[in-house]
Design a protein around this motif. Structure first.
Motif, PDB file in Angstrom:
ATOM      1  N   PHE A  53       0.663  -1.285   0.001  1.00 27.87           N
ATOM      2  CA  PHE A  53      -0.091  -0.133  -0.048  1.00 27.87           C
ATOM      3  C   PHE A  53       1.024   1.222  -0.057  1.00 27.87           C
ATOM      4  O   PHE A  53       0.664   2.219  -0.783  1.00 27.87           O
ATOM      5  CB  PHE A  53      -0.882  -0.022   1.150  1.00 27.87           C
ATOM      6  CG  PHE A  53      -1.932   1.254   1.402  1.00 27.87           C
ATOM      7  CD1 PHE A  53      -3.189   1.266   0.597  1.00 27.87           C
ATOM      8  CD2 PHE A  53      -1.441   2.357   2.099  1.00 27.87           C
ATOM      9  CE1 PHE A  53      -3.973   2.479   0.459  1.00 27.87           C
ATOM     10  CE2 PHE A  53      -2.230   3.353   2.136  1.00 27.87           C
ATOM     11  CZ  PHE A  53      -3.380   3.519   1.693  1.00 27.87           C
ATOM     12  N   SER A  57       0.500   4.318  -2.459  1.00 26.04           N
ATOM     13  CA  SER A  57       0.363   5.679  -2.018  1.00 26.04           C
ATOM     14  C   SER A  57       1.403   6.658  -2.113  1.00 26.04           C
ATOM     15  O   SER A  57       1.045   7.844  -2.651  1.00 26.04           O
ATOM     16  CB  SER A  57       0.342   5.468  -0.443  1.00 26.04           C
ATOM     17  OG  SER A  57      -0.128   6.731   0.400  1.00 26.04           O
ATOM     18  N   ARG A  71      -9.147   5.959   1.061  1.00 26.74           N
ATOM     19  CA  ARG A  71      -9.466   4.754   1.827  1.00 26.74           C
ATOM     20  C   ARG A  71     -10.372   5.065   3.138  1.00 26.74           C
ATOM     21  O   ARG A  71     -11.390   4.356   3.486  1.00 26.74           O
ATOM     22  CB  ARG A  71      -8.329   3.941   2.337  1.00 26.74           C
ATOM     23  CG  ARG A  71      -8.506   2.554   3.027  1.00 26.74           C
ATOM     24  CD  ARG A  71      -7.101   2.110   3.302  1.00 26.74           C
ATOM     25  NE  ARG A  71      -6.524   3.030   4.212  1.00 26.74           N
ATOM     26  CZ  ARG A  71      -5.064   2.566   4.774  1.00 26.74           C
ATOM     27  NH1 ARG A  71      -4.654   1.474   4.347  1.00 26.74           N
ATOM     28  NH2 ARG A  71      -4.563   3.447   5.657  1.00 26.74           N
ATOM     29  N   PHE A  78      -8.776  -1.351  -0.657  1.00 29.95           N
ATOM     30  CA  PHE A  78      -7.477  -1.829  -1.198  1.00 29.95           C
ATOM     31  C   PHE A  78      -7.142  -3.102  -0.241  1.00 29.95           C
ATOM     32  O   PHE A  78      -7.045  -3.347   0.800  1.00 29.95           O
ATOM     33  CB  PHE A  78      -6.605  -0.746  -0.383  1.00 29.95           C
ATOM     34  CG  PHE A  78      -5.289  -0.890  -1.255  1.00 29.95           C
ATOM     35  CD1 PHE A  78      -4.754  -0.320  -2.094  1.00 29.95           C
ATOM     36  CD2 PHE A  78      -4.117  -1.920  -0.553  1.00 29.95           C
ATOM     37  CE1 PHE A  78      -3.435  -0.357  -2.789  1.00 29.95           C
ATOM     38  CE2 PHE A  78      -2.941  -1.935  -1.175  1.00 29.95           C
ATOM     39  CZ  PHE A  78      -2.621  -1.086  -2.282  1.00 29.95           C
ATOM     40  N   GLU A  80      -4.263  -5.549   0.001  1.00 27.65           N
ATOM     41  CA  GLU A  80      -2.916  -5.826   0.169  1.00 27.65           C
ATOM     42  C   GLU A  80      -2.354  -7.001  -0.014  1.00 27.65           C
ATOM     43  O   GLU A  80      -2.465  -7.863   1.148  1.00 27.65           O
ATOM     44  CB  GLU A  80      -2.194  -4.874   1.124  1.00 27.65           C
ATOM     45  CG  GLU A  80      -0.509  -4.805   1.089  1.00 27.65           C
ATOM     46  CD  GLU A  80      -0.030  -3.814   1.751  1.00 27.65           C
ATOM     47  OE1 GLU A  80       1.013  -3.767   2.213  1.00 27.65           O
ATOM     48  OE2 GLU A  80      -1.076  -3.243   2.920  1.00 27.65           O
TER      49      GLU A  80
END
Length: 251
Positions: A53, A57, A71, A78, A80
């Motif tokens: 992430f 990001s 989020r 998301f 991961e």
């Protein structure tokens, strides 16, 4: 997002966009779609199998998007993959495993748990006012190295396309890396090409490395039955596209 790239793409909606790369890194295209859809107020489910992430990001922040805010606001769901897979390997709690979208990796079953996760994430809830639903998968080919068969992946994408593009009237974006020496990845890429409406093929230059030209992108609009080839140069916060042979390297 990269405005220059967006101008080259088809404005068609409710379609499956396939990204492939060969002898180059096409992940910049994934970052484009992620930032574009979030800026456009879409509800996004991102199945991130390739990176963490924090990686996505950091790049999204350069493109003017905060994945953390998206989020927290419920706009971005998301998954991961690296974290989920590690949790699956070392978890001794049956309850935790039963909630893991990647639990099929332990049972060698189909990808129903992952599909259920995606469908639940993108199905509109009361009070939500997002423009539309989008599923992004990066990189679906990695599932092969985890023991998933090509047929299982194709079934998963087929059902996601039916649900996201048809039922929810949204978009599906998927990246798969090509390797001519890997028969499974090549079969997966070729098969997904038949399902997709828009194909973005990033390739390294046949002449090798060049500091002014980082690769070549072929954009194929299947419904319009046309293709276009561009060369590109990736910069810190943007990507420049130009016709083959028109870069400063050859002027």
């Amino acid at each position: 997002m990269f405005p220059e790239l967006q101008n080259l793409l088809s404005p068609e909606r409710h379609q499956f966009t396939l990204i492939t790369d060969w002898k180059t890194d096409g992940s910049f295209l994934v970052h484009h779609f992620l930032s574009h859809y979030l800026k456009s107020h879409y509800k996004v489910c991102f199945v991130a199998l390739a990176q963490s992430f924090s990686h996505y990001s950091l790049i999204a922040q350069k493109l003017g998007v905060s994945l953390i805010n998206a989020r927290d606001q419920g706009q971005l769901v998301f998954l991961e993959g690296l974290k989920s897979y590690t949790s699956l390997l070392f978890s001794d709690t049956p309850e935790a495993e039963s909630q893991n979208p990647l639990r099929f990796l332990r049972t060698s079953s189909d990808l129903q748990p992952l599909y259920d996760f995606v469908y639940a994430a993108l199905t509109p809830s009361a009070g939500e006012e997002w423009k539309c639903s989008v599923l992004i998968v990066d990189d679906v080919g990695l599932l092969i190295s985890l023991g998933v068969t090509t047929l299982q992946i194709l079934d998963f994408i087929h059902y996601c396309r039916a649900s996201v593009c048809c039922e929810l009237q949204g978009d599906l974006v998927c990246l798969v890396r090509r390797d001519e020496e890997d028969e499974d990845s090549e079969l997966l890429a070729r098969s997904l090409c038949h399902q997709s409406g828009l194909i973005l093929q990033a390739e390294g230059l046949s002449t090798g490395f060049c500091k002014d030209v980082h690769g070549q992108l072929t954009i194929t609009h299947k419904k319009q039955n046309r293709s276009a080839i561009y060369q590109y140069k990736i910069q810190d916060k943007s990507v420049s596209f130009f016709a083959p042979g028109l870069s400063t390297a050859v002027l």
